[in-house]
Scaffold this motif. Structure first.
Motif, mmCIF file in Angstrom:
data_model
loop_
_atom_site.group_PDB
_atom_site.id
_atom_site.type_symbol
_atom_site.label_atom_id
_atom_site.label_comp_id
_atom_site.label_asym_id
_atom_site.label_seq_id
_atom_site.Cartn_x
_atom_site.Cartn_y
_atom_site.Cartn_z
ATOM 1 N N ASN A 93 -2.795 2.080 14.660
ATOM 2 C CA ASN A 93 -1.544 1.905 15.387
ATOM 3 C C ASN A 93 -1.001 0.495 15.161
ATOM 4 O OD1 ASN A 93 0.591 1.837 17.220
ATOM 5 N ND2 ASN A 93 -0.511 2.992 18.786
ATOM 6 N N VAL A 94 -0.357 0.289 14.010
ATOM 7 C CA VAL A 94 0.206 -1.021 13.682
ATOM 8 C C VAL A 94 1.297 -1.432 14.664
ATOM 9 C CG1 VAL A 94 1.428 -2.361 11.933
ATOM 10 C CG2 VAL A 94 -0.424 -0.827 11.256
ATOM 11 N N PRO A 95 2.215 -0.532 15.078
ATOM 12 C CA PRO A 95 3.231 -0.943 16.050
ATOM 13 C C PRO A 95 2.637 -1.518 17.336
ATOM 14 C CG PRO A 95 3.908 1.107 15.034
ATOM 15 C CD PRO A 95 2.497 0.839 14.576
ATOM 16 N N GLN A 96 1.484 -1.015 17.761
ATOM 17 C CA GLN A 96 0.848 -1.573 18.949
ATOM 18 C C GLN A 96 0.493 -3.035 18.745
ATOM 19 O OE1 GLN A 96 -2.901 0.217 20.044
ATOM 20 N NE2 GLN A 96 -2.915 -0.724 22.072
ATOM 21 N N LEU A 97 -0.035 -3.367 17.557
ATOM 22 C CA LEU A 97 -0.383 -4.754 17.276
ATOM 23 C C LEU A 97 0.851 -5.611 17.070
ATOM 24 C CD1 LEU A 97 -3.516 -4.509 14.963
ATOM 25 C CD2 LEU A 97 -3.389 -4.738 17.449
ATOM 26 N N MET A 98 1.971 -5.009 16.693
ATOM 27 C CA MET A 98 3.222 -5.746 16.637
ATOM 28 C C MET A 98 3.703 -6.094 18.043
ATOM 29 S SD MET A 98 5.385 -3.838 13.645
ATOM 30 C CE MET A 98 4.909 -3.955 11.912
ATOM 31 N N ARG A 99 3.581 -5.156 18.949
ATOM 32 C CA ARG A 99 4.053 -5.381 20.324
ATOM 33 C C ARG A 99 3.127 -6.308 21.097
ATOM 34 N NH1 ARG A 99 7.395 -0.574 22.432
ATOM 35 N NH2 ARG A 99 6.744 -1.392 24.443
ATOM 36 N N GLU A 100 1.815 -6.164 20.882
ATOM 37 C CA GLU A 100 0.843 -6.935 21.652
ATOM 38 C C GLU A 100 0.425 -8.221 20.946
ATOM 39 O OE1 GLU A 100 -2.377 -4.289 22.473
ATOM 40 O OE2 GLU A 100 -1.132 -2.904 23.645
ATOM 41 N N GLY A 101 0.738 -8.341 19.668
ATOM 42 C CA GLY A 101 0.338 -9.502 18.894
ATOM 43 C C GLY A 101 -0.925 -9.233 18.102
ATOM 44 N N LEU A 102 -1.000 -9.837 16.934
ATOM 45 C CA LEU A 102 -2.178 -9.706 16.075
ATOM 46 C C LEU A 102 -3.024 -10.962 16.278
ATOM 47 C CD1 LEU A 102 -3.746 -8.223 13.860
ATOM 48 C CD2 LEU A 102 -2.289 -9.365 12.163
ATOM 49 N N HIS A 103 -4.100 -10.811 17.038
ATOM 50 C CA HIS A 103 -4.924 -11.963 17.401
ATOM 51 C C HIS A 103 -6.357 -11.763 16.931
ATOM 52 C CE1 HIS A 103 -1.721 -13.479 19.996
ATOM 53 N NE2 HIS A 103 -1.617 -12.272 20.496
ATOM 54 N N TRP A 104 -6.942 -12.829 16.393
ATOM 55 C CA TRP A 104 -8.376 -12.828 16.098
ATOM 56 C C TRP A 104 -8.873 -14.262 16.135
ATOM 57 C CZ3 TRP A 104 -10.733 -15.236 11.850
ATOM 58 C CH2 TRP A 104 -9.866 -15.688 10.837
ATOM 59 N N SER A 105 -10.142 -14.410 16.379
ATOM 60 C CA SER A 105 -10.772 -15.730 16.415
ATOM 61 C C SER A 105 -12.216 -15.573 15.937
ATOM 62 C CB SER A 105 -10.738 -16.307 17.835
ATOM 63 O OG SER A 105 -11.747 -15.715 18.631
ATOM 64 N N LEU A 106 -12.966 -16.639 15.990
ATOM 65 C CA LEU A 106 -14.365 -16.567 15.582
ATOM 66 C C LEU A 106 -15.178 -15.651 16.482
ATOM 67 C CD1 LEU A 106 -15.205 -20.248 14.567
ATOM 68 C CD2 LEU A 106 -14.187 -18.422 13.217
ATOM 69 N N ILE A 200 5.956 -0.939 6.017
ATOM 70 C CA ILE A 200 6.681 -1.099 7.280
ATOM 71 C C ILE A 200 6.829 -2.575 7.664
ATOM 72 C CG2 ILE A 200 6.043 1.168 8.157
ATOM 73 C CD1 ILE A 200 3.921 -0.140 9.886
ATOM 74 N N TYR A 201 6.157 -3.473 6.938
ATOM 75 C CA TYR A 201 6.285 -4.901 7.214
ATOM 76 C C TYR A 201 5.984 -5.660 5.938
ATOM 77 C CZ TYR A 201 5.387 -9.514 9.329
ATOM 78 O OH TYR A 201 5.421 -10.853 9.648
ATOM 79 N N TYR A 216 10.459 -2.970 14.173
ATOM 80 C CA TYR A 216 11.081 -3.728 15.258
ATOM 81 C C TYR A 216 12.065 -4.786 14.772
ATOM 82 C CZ TYR A 216 7.512 -1.519 18.149
ATOM 83 O OH TYR A 216 6.717 -0.600 18.804
ATOM 84 N N ASP A 217 12.558 -4.654 13.538
ATOM 85 C CA ASP A 217 13.562 -5.563 12.985
ATOM 86 C C ASP A 217 13.121 -7.017 13.123
ATOM 87 O OD1 ASP A 217 15.225 -3.467 12.176
ATOM 88 O OD2 ASP A 217 16.047 -3.286 14.192
ATOM 89 N N ASP A 218 13.951 -7.875 13.760
ATOM 90 C CA ASP A 218 13.599 -9.289 13.849
ATOM 91 C C ASP A 218 13.075 -9.664 15.228
ATOM 92 O OD1 ASP A 218 15.941 -9.058 15.226
ATOM 93 O OD2 ASP A 218 16.938 -10.766 14.260
ATOM 94 N N PRO A 228 8.778 -12.408 12.380
ATOM 95 C CA PRO A 228 9.544 -13.587 12.794
ATOM 96 C C PRO A 228 8.921 -14.225 14.035
ATOM 97 C CG PRO A 228 10.640 -11.624 13.585
ATOM 98 C CD PRO A 228 9.410 -11.150 12.835
ATOM 99 N N LYS A 229 9.119 -15.526 14.185
ATOM 100 C CA LYS A 229 8.691 -16.241 15.377
ATOM 101 C C LYS A 229 9.918 -16.546 16.230
ATOM 102 C CE LYS A 229 4.344 -16.313 14.373
ATOM 103 N NZ LYS A 229 3.440 -15.414 15.138
#
Length: 237
Positions: A93-106, A200-201, A216-218, A228-229
């Motif tokens: 579900n890529v759109p979910q990670l677009m809406r919630e943000g793509l986050h990862w850390s150590l 899609i991106y 989600y366009d811009d 985009p930020k």
């Protein structure tokens, strides 16, 4: 780890959350305590078995290198680099990670699954993109590979990931520290739909004006989505 942290915070700062950079965890503390008793028994080293046996598709890929070309002079891609990395996410579900943000850390890294492939050859290509990246790495003799595997900490996990770091020198691979990698190292990001793998991106540092989000366009995206930020909707300066 899915909390956001301020990208300006230093390696040992934990007071505020961080967004775009890998949050340095108790990485050094963990290794310093390896000789202590009472530590939990680590899982076995399975070389990323959980990732390779997953039937989920690879739907997001980030390309990373030490010095991404934001304004290359006539070149369509990164120039010579000491290492080049590909971070591939299996996510349904890529759109979910677009809406919630793509986050990862150590915190997401499954350290015991990591290994090095020192056979002086690259993984067999499975796609057109694989062939392009292999050709690039072969051209600059980046033929040794270090593998890391990551898992989303939410239950159930929204994604699992495989980070491949290619370098021409074993010492360069040994010296890699993930806490030194940030969103500033991204040179491209692609995302695909499930099934037919339609684009899609798309984001490339050498062609910023062609960045797109077909879902989600811009709309500003958080975390490791490079575009985009909120403060730079069409162009990264």
């Amino acid at each position: 780890m899915d909390s956001e942290q301020d990208p300006e915070q230093g390696p040992n700062t934990t007071a505020r959350p961080q967004v775009d950079r890998v949050a340095p965890p108790a990485y050094d503390n963990f290794h310093a305590g390896l000789g202590n008793t009472g530590l939990p028994i680590p899982p076995p080293a399975t070389n990323g078995k959980f990732y390779f046996e997953s039937q989920a598709e690879e739907t997001i890929e980030l390309g990373l290198c030490p010095e991404p070309p934001y304004h290359p002079n006539g070149d369509t891609g990164p120039g010579p680099q000491t290492w080049f990395a590909r971070l591939k996410f299996k996510c349904d579900n890529v759109p979910q990670l677009m809406r919630e943000g793509l986050h990862w850390s150590l915190d997401n890294v499954q350290w015991e699954d990591g290994y090095m492939d020192l056979k002086d050859r690259l993984p067999e290509p499975q796609s057109i993109l694989d062939k392009i990246i292999n050709r690039y790495c072969l051209g600059y003799d980046l033929t040794h590979t270090r593998h890391y595997f990551l898992r989303d900490l939410q239950v159930p996990s929204r994604w699992i990931a495989h980070l491949q770091v290619h370098a021409g020198d074993i010492k360069d691979l040994s010296d890699i520290r993930l806490e030194n990698i940030s969103i500033d190292n991204i040179c491209y990001t692609y995302a695909f739909s499930v099934g037919e793998n339609k684009n899609i991106y798309g984001y490339e540092t050498w062609d910023l004006e062609s960045s797109f989000n077909a879902v989600y366009d811009d709309t500003p995206l958080e975390g490791w989505w490079p575009w985009p930020k909120k403060d730079r909707r069409r162009r990264l300066a």
